[in-house]
Structure formats: structure tokens, C-alpha cells
Design a protein around this motif. Structure first.
Motif, PDB file in Angstrom:
ATOM      1  N   ASP A   8      19.779  23.215   7.575  1.00  0.00           N
ATOM      2  CA  ASP A   8      18.909  22.343   8.361  1.00  0.00           C
ATOM      3  C   ASP A   8      17.740  21.838   7.524  1.00  0.00           C
ATOM      4  O   ASP A   8      17.486  20.638   7.469  1.00  0.00           O
ATOM      5  CB  ASP A   8      18.407  23.055   9.620  1.00  0.00           C
ATOM      6  CG  ASP A   8      19.510  23.190  10.669  1.00  0.00           C
ATOM      7  OD1 ASP A   8      20.445  22.370  10.660  1.00  0.00           O
ATOM      8  OD2 ASP A   8      19.435  24.113  11.484  1.00  0.00           O
TER       9      ASP A   8
ATOM     10  N   GLU B 109      16.332  27.494   9.355  1.00  0.00           N
ATOM     11  CA  GLU B 109      17.398  27.233  10.321  1.00  0.00           C
ATOM     12  C   GLU B 109      16.831  27.415  11.730  1.00  0.00           C
ATOM     13  O   GLU B 109      16.775  28.519  12.263  1.00  0.00           O
ATOM     14  CB  GLU B 109      18.576  28.190  10.087  1.00  0.00           C
ATOM     15  CG  GLU B 109      19.284  28.003   8.753  1.00  0.00           C
ATOM     16  CD  GLU B 109      20.152  26.757   8.698  1.00  0.00           C
ATOM     17  OE1 GLU B 109      20.422  26.143   9.742  1.00  0.00           O
ATOM     18  OE2 GLU B 109      20.557  26.396   7.577  1.00  0.00           O
TER      19      GLU B 109
ATOM     20  N   PHE C 261      16.655  27.126  15.837  1.00  0.00           N
ATOM     21  CA  PHE C 261      17.565  27.124  16.980  1.00  0.00           C
ATOM     22  C   PHE C 261      16.752  26.912  18.252  1.00  0.00           C
ATOM     23  O   PHE C 261      15.688  27.501  18.426  1.00  0.00           O
ATOM     24  CB  PHE C 261      18.337  28.450  17.066  1.00  0.00           C
ATOM     25  CG  PHE C 261      19.356  28.605  15.973  1.00  0.00           C
ATOM     26  CD1 PHE C 261      20.666  28.204  16.161  1.00  0.00           C
ATOM     27  CD2 PHE C 261      18.989  29.139  14.749  1.00  0.00           C
ATOM     28  CE1 PHE C 261      21.592  28.327  15.147  1.00  0.00           C
ATOM     29  CE2 PHE C 261      19.920  29.265  13.723  1.00  0.00           C
ATOM     30  CZ  PHE C 261      21.224  28.862  13.928  1.00  0.00           C
ATOM     31  N   ARG C 262      17.287  26.092  19.144  1.00  0.00           N
ATOM     32  CA  ARG C 262      16.631  25.812  20.414  1.00  0.00           C
ATOM     33  C   ARG C 262      16.841  26.953  21.384  1.00  0.00           C
ATOM     34  O   ARG C 262      15.962  27.320  22.145  1.00  0.00           O
ATOM     35  CB  ARG C 262      17.196  24.508  21.003  1.00  0.00           C
ATOM     36  CG  ARG C 262      16.604  24.088  22.311  1.00  0.00           C
ATOM     37  CD  ARG C 262      17.100  22.714  22.719  1.00  0.00           C
ATOM     38  NE  ARG C 262      18.543  22.626  22.785  1.00  0.00           N
ATOM     39  CZ  ARG C 262      19.254  22.793  23.899  1.00  0.00           C
ATOM     40  NH1 ARG C 262      18.665  23.074  25.031  1.00  0.00           N
ATOM     41  NH2 ARG C 262      20.564  22.676  23.868  1.00  0.00           N
ATOM     42  N   ASN C 263      18.027  27.545  21.342  1.00  0.00           N
ATOM     43  CA  ASN C 263      18.386  28.662  22.209  1.00  0.00           C
ATOM     44  C   ASN C 263      18.463  29.944  21.388  1.00  0.00           C
ATOM     45  O   ASN C 263      18.530  29.887  20.157  1.00  0.00           O
ATOM     46  CB  ASN C 263      19.747  28.394  22.877  1.00  0.00           C
ATOM     47  CG  ASN C 263      19.692  27.192  23.791  1.00  0.00           C
ATOM     48  OD1 ASN C 263      18.778  27.050  24.590  1.00  0.00           O
ATOM     49  ND2 ASN C 263      20.660  26.304  23.662  1.00  0.00           N
TER      50      ASN C 263
ATOM     51  N   VAL D 275      19.612  32.719  19.130  1.00  0.00           N
ATOM     52  CA  VAL D 275      20.648  32.681  18.102  1.00  0.00           C
ATOM     53  C   VAL D 275      21.724  33.734  18.408  1.00  0.00           C
ATOM     54  O   VAL D 275      21.421  34.805  18.925  1.00  0.00           O
ATOM     55  CB  VAL D 275      20.010  32.871  16.705  1.00  0.00           C
ATOM     56  CG1 VAL D 275      19.476  34.258  16.516  1.00  0.00           C
ATOM     57  CG2 VAL D 275      20.967  32.518  15.600  1.00  0.00           C
TER      58      VAL D 275
ATOM     59  N   GLU E 255      26.066  32.696  14.627  1.00  0.00           N
ATOM     60  CA  GLU E 255      25.136  31.744  14.006  1.00  0.00           C
ATOM     61  C   GLU E 255      24.323  32.416  12.900  1.00  0.00           C
ATOM     62  O   GLU E 255      24.071  31.800  11.855  1.00  0.00           O
ATOM     63  CB  GLU E 255      24.217  31.153  15.078  1.00  0.00           C
ATOM     64  CG  GLU E 255      24.949  30.197  16.004  1.00  0.00           C
ATOM     65  CD  GLU E 255      24.162  29.834  17.248  1.00  0.00           C
ATOM     66  OE1 GLU E 255      24.340  28.697  17.737  1.00  0.00           O
ATOM     67  OE2 GLU E 255      23.381  30.681  17.751  1.00  0.00           O
TER      68      GLU E 255
ATOM     69  N   CYS F  51      24.248  31.374   8.921  1.00  0.00           N
ATOM     70  CA  CYS F  51      23.010  31.160   8.157  1.00  0.00           C
ATOM     71  C   CYS F  51      22.986  32.026   6.899  1.00  0.00           C
ATOM     72  O   CYS F  51      22.623  31.555   5.819  1.00  0.00           O
ATOM     73  CB  CYS F  51      21.793  31.469   9.023  1.00  0.00           C
ATOM     74  SG  CYS F  51      21.525  30.319  10.381  1.00  0.00           S
TER      75      CYS F  51
ATOM     76  N   THR G  51      14.165  31.267  16.009  1.00  0.00           N
ATOM     77  CA  THR G  51      14.828  31.371  17.308  1.00  0.00           C
ATOM     78  C   THR G  51      13.788  31.770  18.353  1.00  0.00           C
ATOM     79  O   THR G  51      12.860  32.526  18.036  1.00  0.00           O
ATOM     80  CB  THR G  51      15.987  32.392  17.255  1.00  0.00           C
ATOM     81  OG1 THR G  51      16.638  32.443  18.524  1.00  0.00           O
ATOM     82  CG2 THR G  51      15.522  33.772  16.863  1.00  0.00           C
TER      83      THR G  51
END
Length: 140
Positions: free
Chosen positions: A38, A68, A70-72, A74, A78, A82, A116
């Protein structure tokens, strides 16, 4: 093709020992899909006041790093992905170092920051993650 005689010996030996109890595939190719990091960050010269304004992010950005976000929360898969990206980058840097006959210092290798909103105890324990509240805030 194996470059070193020891490698070939080890493959043959393990194949012979393991073949009675399962399927052995020596020299199996690993096909990897193209994946993207990302954000890959390499620090440059920065004003100390700006770095301080960034707070925790500024502290994270003192070294080369993979970010990296994350919206939600991890997932285990995932996190593995990473870590795999990080290991691929480190392997690339080590290959370049060997080609250029230079030293690849551990301190110069990139860090991985997985951002996260939350991480379960089970996830953290599964990766043996421990808080470092001496150097960071709670949750890092």
C-alpha cells in the motif's frame, strides 16, 4: 537445476525418506501473483517540527517502512500477506546487496506497520505480538 551438490543431496535424501509416506515434489516452482504494498516509505531529510506534528506516524516514519492500512479489523490471512510482502522486499534487498557486493545491515531493513482499527487477542497471540508500551503508546 540445483547449483550446489549439498542441495541436490539434501533433496534426494529427503525425497527418498519421505516418498514412502506421501508425495514428494523436489524443486517445485513457486508462482507468485503480483501484489502491491500500500505504501512503501523511505525517509529523507525532514523538518523536526513537521515529524513531531505527525505524532506516532512521524515516529514510525523514522525508518524505511511498509505501511498496510486496513479499514476493518485485519484477518490472519491479511497479516500473513503483509508479512510475505515484507519478506519479499527484504529478499530483494539482500539479493541486490550480494550483486553489488555491499553489506545489508539489519537496521536498514524496512519495518512493517499494519494499521488496523482493532486486533483480537487471538490474532495477536497467534503472531506472538507483544505490546511495546515502553517505546510506544498502548496498542502498538
Amino acid at each position: 537445476m540445483t547449483r550446489f551438490i549439498y542441495d541436490q543431496f539434501a533433496k534426494d535424501y529427503l525425497s527418498e525418506l519421505l516418498s514412502p509416506i506421501g508425495t514428494v515434489t523436489p524443486s517445485r516452482d513457486v508462482n507468485s501473483e503480483v501484489r502491491e504494498i500500500d505504501v512503501y516509505f523511505t525517509p529523507g531529510t525532514a523538518r523536526a517540527d513537521y515529524v513531531e506534528t505527525l505524532g506516532i506516524l512521524g515516529k514510525m516514519a523514522t525508518t524505511t517502512a511498509l505501511f498496510e492500512p486496513f479499514r476493518n479489523p485485519v484477518s490472519v490471512s491479511e497479516v500473513r500477506s503483509c508479512v510475505s510482502k515484507l519478506l519479499d522486499v527484504i529478499a530483494e534487498l539482500e539479493r541486490r546487496s550480494r550483486r553489488e557486493n555491499t553489506r545489508c545491515e539489519e537496521a536498514e531493513l524496512p519495518k512493517l506497520w499494519i494499521l488496523t482499527p482493532t486486533a483480537s487477542e487471538m490474532l495477536l497471540n497467534g503472531f506472538n505480538a507483544t505490546p511495546d508500551e515502553e517505546n510506544w503508546l498502548e496498542g502498538i
